[in-house]
Every structure is written in C-alpha cells, then in structure tokens.
Design a protein around this motif. Structure first.
Motif, PDB file in Angstrom:
ATOM      1  N   LEU A  10       0.645  11.178  -0.561  1.00  0.00           N
ATOM      2  CA  LEU A  10       1.813  11.082   0.316  1.00  0.00           C
ATOM      3  C   LEU A  10       1.383  10.873   1.764  1.00  0.00           C
ATOM      4  O   LEU A  10       2.000  10.097   2.500  1.00  0.00           O
ATOM      5  CB  LEU A  10       2.679  12.339   0.204  1.00  0.00           C
ATOM      6  N   ARG A  11       0.333  11.552   2.164  1.00  0.00           N
ATOM      7  CA  ARG A  11      -0.182  11.367   3.531  1.00  0.00           C
ATOM      8  C   ARG A  11      -0.713   9.951   3.731  1.00  0.00           C
ATOM      9  O   ARG A  11      -0.486   9.336   4.764  1.00  0.00           O
ATOM     10  CB  ARG A  11      -1.274  12.387   3.818  1.00  0.00           C
ATOM     11  N   HIS A  12      -1.422   9.431   2.733  1.00  0.00           N
ATOM     12  CA  HIS A  12      -1.922   8.056   2.827  1.00  0.00           C
ATOM     13  C   HIS A  12      -0.755   7.066   2.867  1.00  0.00           C
ATOM     14  O   HIS A  12      -0.805   6.068   3.593  1.00  0.00           O
ATOM     15  CB  HIS A  12      -2.852   7.717   1.670  1.00  0.00           C
ATOM     16  N   ALA A  13       0.284   7.342   2.082  1.00  0.00           N
ATOM     17  CA  ALA A  13       1.460   6.469   2.082  1.00  0.00           C
ATOM     18  C   ALA A  13       2.095   6.443   3.466  1.00  0.00           C
ATOM     19  O   ALA A  13       2.484   5.379   3.959  1.00  0.00           O
ATOM     20  CB  ALA A  13       2.471   6.940   1.041  1.00  0.00           C
TER      21      ALA A  13
ATOM     22  N   ARG B 229       2.387   3.139   5.895  1.00  0.00           N
ATOM     23  CA  ARG B 229       3.778   2.692   6.041  1.00  0.00           C
ATOM     24  C   ARG B 229       3.919   1.706   7.194  1.00  0.00           C
ATOM     25  O   ARG B 229       4.609   0.702   7.071  1.00  0.00           O
ATOM     26  CB  ARG B 229       4.669   3.903   6.264  1.00  0.00           C
ATOM     27  N   GLN B 230       3.266   1.977   8.308  1.00  0.00           N
ATOM     28  CA  GLN B 230       3.341   1.093   9.469  1.00  0.00           C
ATOM     29  C   GLN B 230       2.765  -0.293   9.143  1.00  0.00           C
ATOM     30  O   GLN B 230       3.293  -1.292   9.594  1.00  0.00           O
ATOM     31  CB  GLN B 230       2.597   1.688  10.663  1.00  0.00           C
ATOM     32  N   ALA B 231       1.694  -0.324   8.377  1.00  0.00           N
ATOM     33  CA  ALA B 231       1.084  -1.617   8.028  1.00  0.00           C
ATOM     34  C   ALA B 231       2.013  -2.429   7.112  1.00  0.00           C
ATOM     35  O   ALA B 231       2.070  -3.658   7.215  1.00  0.00           O
ATOM     36  CB  ALA B 231      -0.262  -1.408   7.348  1.00  0.00           C
ATOM     37  N   ASP B 232       2.730  -1.738   6.229  1.00  0.00           N
ATOM     38  CA  ASP B 232       3.637  -2.425   5.304  1.00  0.00           C
ATOM     39  C   ASP B 232       4.919  -2.892   6.000  1.00  0.00           C
ATOM     40  O   ASP B 232       5.535  -3.870   5.584  1.00  0.00           O
ATOM     41  CB  ASP B 232       4.020  -1.517   4.138  1.00  0.00           C
TER      42      ASP B 232
ATOM     43  N   LEU C  91       0.960   6.759  -6.973  1.00  0.00           N
ATOM     44  CA  LEU C  91      -0.145   7.656  -7.320  1.00  0.00           C
ATOM     45  C   LEU C  91       0.243   9.117  -7.074  1.00  0.00           C
ATOM     46  O   LEU C  91      -0.119  10.003  -7.851  1.00  0.00           O
ATOM     47  CB  LEU C  91      -1.400   7.294  -6.524  1.00  0.00           C
ATOM     48  N   ALA C  92       0.992   9.356  -6.010  1.00  0.00           N
ATOM     49  CA  ALA C  92       1.462  10.717  -5.725  1.00  0.00           C
ATOM     50  C   ALA C  92       2.404  11.192  -6.822  1.00  0.00           C
ATOM     51  O   ALA C  92       2.326  12.337  -7.284  1.00  0.00           O
ATOM     52  CB  ALA C  92       2.155  10.773  -4.372  1.00  0.00           C
ATOM     53  N   ALA C  93       3.308  10.317  -7.252  1.00  0.00           N
ATOM     54  CA  ALA C  93       4.240  10.674  -8.316  1.00  0.00           C
ATOM     55  C   ALA C  93       3.497  10.977  -9.613  1.00  0.00           C
ATOM     56  O   ALA C  93       3.818  11.940 -10.324  1.00  0.00           O
ATOM     57  CB  ALA C  93       5.262   9.556  -8.531  1.00  0.00           C
TER      58      ALA C  93
ATOM     59  N   GLY D 172       0.795  -1.224   0.000  1.00  0.00           N
ATOM     60  CA  GLY D 172       0.000   0.000   0.000  1.00  0.00           C
ATOM     61  C   GLY D 172       0.822   1.266   0.000  1.00  0.00           C
ATOM     62  O   GLY D 172       0.490   2.224  -0.686  1.00  0.00           O
ATOM     63  N   THR D 173       1.912   1.290   0.759  1.00  0.00           N
ATOM     64  CA  THR D 173       2.750   2.480   0.809  1.00  0.00           C
ATOM     65  C   THR D 173       3.278   2.832  -0.572  1.00  0.00           C
ATOM     66  O   THR D 173       3.156   3.967  -1.026  1.00  0.00           O
ATOM     67  CB  THR D 173       3.927   2.270   1.785  1.00  0.00           C
ATOM     68  N   ALA D 174       3.862   1.857  -1.240  1.00  0.00           N
ATOM     69  CA  ALA D 174       4.434   2.099  -2.564  1.00  0.00           C
ATOM     70  C   ALA D 174       3.347   2.489  -3.569  1.00  0.00           C
ATOM     71  O   ALA D 174       3.573   3.349  -4.426  1.00  0.00           O
ATOM     72  CB  ALA D 174       5.203   0.877  -3.050  1.00  0.00           C
TER      73      ALA D 174
END
Length: 112
Positions: free
Chosen positions: A99-102, A106-109, A69-71, A62-64
């Motif tokens: 970026l905020r969602h990433a 991040r913790q979940a990933d 999507l941000a990029a 999910g983070t990536a």
C-alpha cells in the motif's frame, strides 16, 4: 499466569490491521470499524480496480499492481484466520508495504 507469547503476536496483528486501516483512509476508505483482513483485502482490491481504470489486464499501472499485491497479501493473512499469527502478521506487513509503494507510485501513474 498468562503466557506473553501469544499476546505479543496478537498485538502485532492488531497494530498491522490498524496501520492498514490508516493507509486505506488515504484511498478514500474511511470510517472502517474494526475490519478483518478479508474485509480489508476486498477494499484494497476495489481500489486496485479503480486505479487500473481502462488499462488492459496486462498493462496495469504500478499503483494498481501494488494494490493487487496488497490485496493478495491481505487475503493470505485472512486465510489463516488467526491460526498461525506469525504468518498472519507477515502477510499484513507485506500488504501494508505494498500500500505504501502504491501511494508512492500514484503520482507517476497520475501526473498533474
């Protein structure tokens, strides 16, 4: 007499760019000096590749995925090159939100 219409959009664009720089500092991209949307898109893309790690393209965490999507949103903002500021601001805002969602996923990933 200067018309305030364009000035407001320019300020919004500049605030969104600054917010993206602040978000990218959390991903290790510090000391950015007045970057444009294209430069930010490249940095976000690099963070996405780092976050994806050894995962195959169809199983990106999910983070990536949010970083990708941000990029993409930052690249879309760059494509306008300031010619249509409302759309530039919209895409920069989308990039910032991803970026905020990433950051949130991040913790979940990467537990532990």
């Amino acid at each position: 007499m200067e018309r305030p219409g364009g000035t407001w959009w320019e300020h919004r664009r500049d605030r969104e760019l600054a917010a993206l720089v602040d978000e990218l500092a959390l991903w290790g991209h510090e000391d950015l000096d007045d970057p444009g949307a294209g430069e930010l898109a490249a940095l976000i893309r690099r963070s996405a590749r780092e976050a994806a790690g050894p995962h195959p393209a169809d199983a990106v965490p999910g983070t990536a995925a949010h970083l990708e999507l941000a990029a993409a949103a930052a690249r879309e903002a760059d494509a306008f090159r300031g010619s249509f500021l409302p759309q530039v601001v919209r895409n920069l805002t989308r990039a910032r939100n991803h970026l905020r969602h990433a950051r949130a996923t991040r913790q979940a990933d990467h537990p532990g």
